[in-house]
Design a protein around this motif. Structure first.
Motif, short mmCIF file in Angstrom:
data_model
loop_
_atom_site.label_atom_id
_atom_site.label_comp_id
_atom_site.label_asym_id
_atom_site.label_seq_id
_atom_site.Cartn_x
_atom_site.Cartn_y
_atom_site.Cartn_z
N PHE A 56 0.81 -1.22 0.00
CA PHE A 56 0.00 0.00 0.00
C PHE A 56 0.85 1.27 0.00
O PHE A 56 0.41 2.30 -0.55
CB PHE A 56 -0.99 -0.01 1.17
CG PHE A 56 -2.18 -0.87 0.87
CD1 PHE A 56 -3.15 -0.47 -0.02
CD2 PHE A 56 -2.30 -2.14 1.45
CE1 PHE A 56 -4.22 -1.29 -0.33
CE2 PHE A 56 -3.37 -2.96 1.15
CZ PHE A 56 -4.34 -2.53 0.25
N ILE A 60 0.16 3.98 -2.75
CA ILE A 60 -0.14 5.39 -2.40
C ILE A 60 0.81 6.32 -3.15
O ILE A 60 0.39 7.33 -3.74
CB ILE A 60 -0.02 5.61 -0.87
CG1 ILE A 60 -1.15 4.88 -0.14
CG2 ILE A 60 -0.05 7.09 -0.53
CD1 ILE A 60 -0.88 4.67 1.34
N GLN A 64 -0.17 9.23 -5.82
CA GLN A 64 0.21 10.63 -5.59
C GLN A 64 1.07 11.17 -6.74
O GLN A 64 0.84 12.27 -7.23
CB GLN A 64 1.00 10.75 -4.27
CG GLN A 64 0.16 10.55 -3.03
CD GLN A 64 -0.94 11.60 -2.91
OE1 GLN A 64 -0.74 12.77 -3.20
NE2 GLN A 64 -2.13 11.15 -2.54
#
Lengths: 259, 270
Positions: A56, A60, A64
């Protein structure tokens, strides 16, 4: 003022404790069986959560970065940018935080309970050295497994990045991976691994120290666990800054050879 | 009264056999002083029983004599060697001669009863696994819990845990054994049996025993000498008969279990 004094006193004591561990490691090594037991226990306990956390973190970072780079039409470089950022900085940091909460707290609570139930005194009274018998196997075991777990976490972060890159930004996995070496050079990778090792040593030292010197019954064990989590996280952030600083110097020195 | 008032002649006679000697021993934890200027000697083969009100520092004294707590002042000599500053390998040689039963037994909860006894044998001897198992069985039988060999400490009763603690403390046949309240929480019959067991094993190994108990019947049953920890110091009360006739009002009140006397103020301060 008292807090500052306490901080330096605690810091100094932990360095002396580390010195005792290293001295024992050299002059009175512990049994390999005990070390392997610890490695196995820590790894099995934390592998699924570390892998998931790594996955994760990579995901992430990819999401981003995708939002940022797509504005500049640099989406093909997403794999390189996200992986570089994850492996050099965020990955080791976040996964180490997670390990400090899991491995650190567990070890500190285990040793703290042994201390308050006089099991450590009993080991001493039976003519054995508690550092050699219970601290050293945990210290070595935590370093080896944490380093291994952090590395697995980083690999999983790449996997997470690849999968989210595909589903979120429509980037072909092959293209994602192909651009990784263009941005993530060997020194960066090495810097990430050095961070993993440094964080593993910080974690092993603090949780064994806090657990070993627990006082005050069940409440004391609770205090040790909280203190381990807080101190480890703070120390990891400081160590991250230190390794980034040193790593930057190494990368600049090696630039000519690798880039 | 302290050991310091003994004549030099008496001291000379007992010095040869003295294996523990504490002089002006003080122990403090931060600002809290637990023991102050304690003088004590223990001779080889004797049984010294420490008594005293709760919270006066009996366990601290026992642990200090066992080398588990560093005194803040004074000197402690174990087997004619100054404990402070002794190299670690020398300390371990002395610790090898000792055994200890802790107040709450301090059994290794991750090991079975048999493995608890095998632990020191595996760590400190070169015996084969077969020999170790024979010794484990012998001690478990001696304390009457052979049936619990494969059980874990949490699966056995308090009395059995106490017996297991004694068996583990004795596994290496120590010359010097510390018992921290060996009969605490046990019924009178089990208590008596435990003390008989301690004395039997002491006789078998010709060991020196230092024990804490607040049960005066048990203290009289096993003591060669009795000492009372009171107000940070140690009152050597002598043998059983001397203790019973001791003139110190605090000692008198404690051994008689009377409600009125100088100890009441100590209790109020606890």
């Amino acid at each position: 003022m008292k807090a500052i004094f306490f901080f330096f006193d605690d810091f100094g004591s932990s360095i002396i404790f580390l010195k005792d561990i290293l001295k024992t490691m050299i002059f009175r090594p512990c049994s390999r069986r005990l070390v392997f037991e610890q490695i196995w226990q820590v790894t099995i306990q934390s592998l699924p959560t570390t892998a998931m956390a790594g996955f994760f973190v990579g995901a992430i970072m990819t999401v981003q970065f995708a939002m940022q780079v797509s504005e500049f039409g640099a989406l093909p470089y997403l794999g390189g940018l996200a992986t570089s950022g994850t492996i050099r900085e965020i990955g080791p940091l976040l996964i180490a935080f997670m390990l400090s909460g899991k491995v650190g707290a567990y070890t500190s609570a285990e040793l703290g309970t042994m201390r308050v139930t006089e099991q450590i005194d009993a080991i001493r009274c039976l003519g054995a050295d508690p550092i050699q018998e219970i601290i050293l196997p945990r210290f070595i075991g935590i370093i080896i497994s944490s380093f291994f777990l952090l590395t697995i976490g980083l690999i999983m972060s790449v996997v997470g990045g690849v999968i989210l890159g595909y589903f979120f930004s429509g980037i072909n996995p092959e293209e994602y991976v192909r651009h990784i070496p263009t941005i993530l050079a060997w020194p960066s990778l090495l810097s990430g691994l050095i961070k993993c090792l440094t964080f593993a040593v910080v974690l092993a030292t603090i949780c064994t120290y806090k657990g070993y010197f627990t006082t005050g019954g069940a409440k004391g064990v609770g205090r040790s666990v909280v203190s381990t989590a807080v101190t480890t996280m703070m120390s990891i952030v400081v160590a991250d800054w230190g390794t980034s600083f040193v790593g930057e110097i190494i990368i600049n020195m090696c630039k000519d050879y690798f880039l | 009264m302290s050991e310091a008032i003994l004549s030099n002649e008496t001291k000379g006679l007992i010095n040869k056999n003295v294996i523990i000697e504490a002089k002006n021993l003080s122990v403090a934890f931060e600002a809290h002083t637990v023991l102050k200027n304690v003088d004590l000697f223990v001779e080889k083969g004797e049984t010294l029983v420490l008594i005293g009100p709760s919270g006066q520092g009996k366990t601290v004294l026992l642990k200090t004599l066992a080398g588990l707590i560093e005194p803040t002042a004074g000197t402690l000599s174990l087997y004619h060697k100054q404990w402070r500053g002794l190299p670690e390998n020398e300390k371990i040689k002395i610790l090898d001669k000792m055994g200890m039963l802790f107040q709450k037994n301090a059994l290794f909860d991750s090991l079975s009863c048999g493995e608890n006894i095998a632990f020191p044998l595996r760590e400190k001897t070169q015996k084969s696994e077969l020999e170790i198992q024979e010794i484990v069985d012998y001690f478990l039988e001696s304390v009457g819990i052979i049936h619990a060999k494969n059980l874990y400490p949490e699966e056995i009763s308090g009395g059995m845990q106490k017996r297991l603690g004694i068996a583990r403390a004795l596994a290496l046949m120590p010359e010097l054994i510390f018992y921290d309240d060996p009969t605490a929480g046990l019924d009178p019959i089990t208590s008596k049996k435990i003390i008989e067991l301690i004395l039997e094993l002491k006789k078998k190994n010709n060991a020196t025993v230092i024990a804490i108990t607040n049960d005066m019947n048990r203290a009289y049953q096993m003591a060669d000498r009795i000492a009372m920890v009171y107000q940070q110091n140690l009152i050597i009360t002598g043998n059983v008969e001397e203790t019973k006739k001791h003139s110190n009002p605090a000692v008198h009140q404690f051994i008689k279990g009377e409600l009125l006397g100088p100890l009441n103020s100590s209790f109020e301060n606890l």
